[in-house]
Design a protein around this motif. Sequence first.
Motif, mmCIF file in Angstrom:
data_model
loop_
_atom_site.group_PDB
_atom_site.id
_atom_site.type_symbol
_atom_site.label_atom_id
_atom_site.label_comp_id
_atom_site.label_asym_id
_atom_site.label_seq_id
_atom_site.Cartn_x
_atom_site.Cartn_y
_atom_site.Cartn_z
ATOM 1 N N ARG A 4 0.863 -1.175 0.000
ATOM 2 C CA ARG A 4 0.000 0.000 0.000
ATOM 3 C C ARG A 4 0.909 1.237 0.000
ATOM 4 O O ARG A 4 1.578 1.507 0.989
ATOM 5 C CB ARG A 4 -0.912 0.007 1.217
ATOM 6 C CG ARG A 4 -1.868 -1.184 1.246
ATOM 7 C CD ARG A 4 -2.680 -1.229 2.519
ATOM 8 N NE ARG A 4 -3.543 -0.066 2.673
ATOM 9 C CZ ARG A 4 -4.750 0.071 2.137
ATOM 10 N NH1 ARG A 4 -5.244 -0.902 1.384
ATOM 11 N NH2 ARG A 4 -5.459 1.160 2.340
ATOM 12 N N ALA A 17 -2.607 10.178 -3.310
ATOM 13 C CA ALA A 17 -3.028 9.014 -4.086
ATOM 14 C C ALA A 17 -2.633 7.729 -3.365
ATOM 15 O O ALA A 17 -1.541 7.643 -2.791
ATOM 16 C CB ALA A 17 -2.381 9.038 -5.465
ATOM 17 N N LEU A 18 -3.513 6.748 -3.401
ATOM 18 C CA LEU A 18 -3.236 5.428 -2.832
ATOM 19 C C LEU A 18 -3.116 4.427 -3.973
ATOM 20 O O LEU A 18 -4.021 4.305 -4.813
ATOM 21 C CB LEU A 18 -4.357 4.986 -1.884
ATOM 22 C CG LEU A 18 -4.253 3.555 -1.361
ATOM 23 C CD1 LEU A 18 -3.012 3.369 -0.482
ATOM 24 C CD2 LEU A 18 -5.518 3.176 -0.596
ATOM 25 N N LEU A 24 -3.910 2.034 -9.026
ATOM 26 C CA LEU A 24 -4.438 3.247 -8.409
ATOM 27 C C LEU A 24 -5.830 2.958 -7.863
ATOM 28 O O LEU A 24 -6.725 2.553 -8.596
ATOM 29 C CB LEU A 24 -4.497 4.390 -9.423
ATOM 30 C CG LEU A 24 -5.029 5.726 -8.903
ATOM 31 C CD1 LEU A 24 -4.123 6.287 -7.815
ATOM 32 C CD2 LEU A 24 -5.154 6.726 -10.045
ATOM 33 N N VAL A 25 -5.992 3.147 -6.551
ATOM 34 C CA VAL A 25 -7.231 2.792 -5.885
ATOM 35 C C VAL A 25 -8.035 4.019 -5.472
ATOM 36 O O VAL A 25 -9.254 4.025 -5.542
ATOM 37 C CB VAL A 25 -6.934 1.911 -4.647
ATOM 38 C CG1 VAL A 25 -8.179 1.658 -3.830
ATOM 39 C CG2 VAL A 25 -6.276 0.622 -5.061
ATOM 40 N N ARG A 26 -7.332 5.070 -5.050
ATOM 41 C CA ARG A 26 -8.045 6.235 -4.518
ATOM 42 C C ARG A 26 -7.192 7.494 -4.659
ATOM 43 O O ARG A 26 -5.980 7.443 -4.504
ATOM 44 C CB ARG A 26 -8.363 6.003 -3.049
ATOM 45 C CG ARG A 26 -9.220 7.062 -2.416
ATOM 46 C CD ARG A 26 -9.661 6.628 -1.035
ATOM 47 N NE ARG A 26 -10.290 7.743 -0.348
ATOM 48 C CZ ARG A 26 -10.467 7.804 0.948
ATOM 49 N NH1 ARG A 26 -10.067 6.815 1.712
ATOM 50 N NH2 ARG A 26 -11.046 8.842 1.494
ATOM 51 N N VAL A 27 -7.848 8.608 -4.953
ATOM 52 C CA VAL A 27 -7.201 9.918 -4.989
ATOM 53 C C VAL A 27 -8.049 10.880 -4.172
ATOM 54 O O VAL A 27 -9.266 10.940 -4.335
ATOM 55 C CB VAL A 27 -7.051 10.449 -6.441
ATOM 56 C CG1 VAL A 27 -6.443 11.840 -6.435
ATOM 57 C CG2 VAL A 27 -6.216 9.497 -7.284
ATOM 58 N N VAL A 28 -7.391 11.606 -3.269
ATOM 59 C CA VAL A 28 -8.067 12.560 -2.394
ATOM 60 C C VAL A 28 -7.448 13.932 -2.620
ATOM 61 O O VAL A 28 -6.223 14.067 -2.593
ATOM 62 C CB VAL A 28 -7.893 12.154 -0.908
ATOM 63 C CG1 VAL A 28 -8.595 13.132 0.006
ATOM 64 C CG2 VAL A 28 -8.375 10.737 -0.674
ATOM 65 N N ILE A 53 -6.213 11.358 6.934
ATOM 66 C CA ILE A 53 -6.285 10.649 5.646
ATOM 67 C C ILE A 53 -5.227 9.546 5.594
ATOM 68 O O ILE A 53 -5.506 8.412 5.194
ATOM 69 C CB ILE A 53 -6.122 11.633 4.470
ATOM 70 C CG1 ILE A 53 -7.351 12.543 4.375
ATOM 71 C CG2 ILE A 53 -5.887 10.882 3.162
ATOM 72 C CD1 ILE A 53 -7.159 13.747 3.460
ATOM 73 N N GLU A 56 -6.197 6.627 7.695
ATOM 74 C CA GLU A 56 -7.271 5.845 7.069
ATOM 75 C C GLU A 56 -6.748 4.986 5.914
ATOM 76 O O GLU A 56 -7.198 3.860 5.725
ATOM 77 C CB GLU A 56 -8.361 6.780 6.548
ATOM 78 C CG GLU A 56 -9.195 7.408 7.623
ATOM 79 C CD GLU A 56 -10.187 8.437 7.071
ATOM 80 O OE1 GLU A 56 -10.377 8.502 5.846
ATOM 81 O OE2 GLU A 56 -10.758 9.174 7.886
ATOM 82 N N LEU A 57 -5.809 5.525 5.138
ATOM 83 C CA LEU A 57 -5.291 4.795 3.987
ATOM 84 C C LEU A 57 -4.309 3.691 4.389
ATOM 85 O O LEU A 57 -4.072 2.772 3.614
ATOM 86 C CB LEU A 57 -4.634 5.762 2.991
ATOM 87 C CG LEU A 57 -5.585 6.795 2.369
ATOM 88 C CD1 LEU A 57 -4.816 7.722 1.431
ATOM 89 C CD2 LEU A 57 -6.741 6.144 1.644
#
Length: 67
Positions: A4, A17-18, A24-28, A53, A56-57
């Motif tokens: 991760r 970005a995660l 690529l799973v998530r961008v905040v 954040i 959480e990631l």
Amino acid sequence: MTRRTIGIDCGLNGAIALIVDGELVRVVDMPTVSLERNGKTKRQVSVPEIVQIVKELDPNEVYIERV
């Protein structure tokens, strides 16, 4: 073990970005707050929100843009 990885563009218009196992799973959007200074409204990055954040990631590794 699942890899991760977080990448952080730390500018006011940046993002977090995660990437999980290369996908690529998530961008905040970078969290910001508006503050009054000398009669003007200024934006700045919200460090407490970044901390939340990142928690959480739950990354194994983090890369931050060098500016």
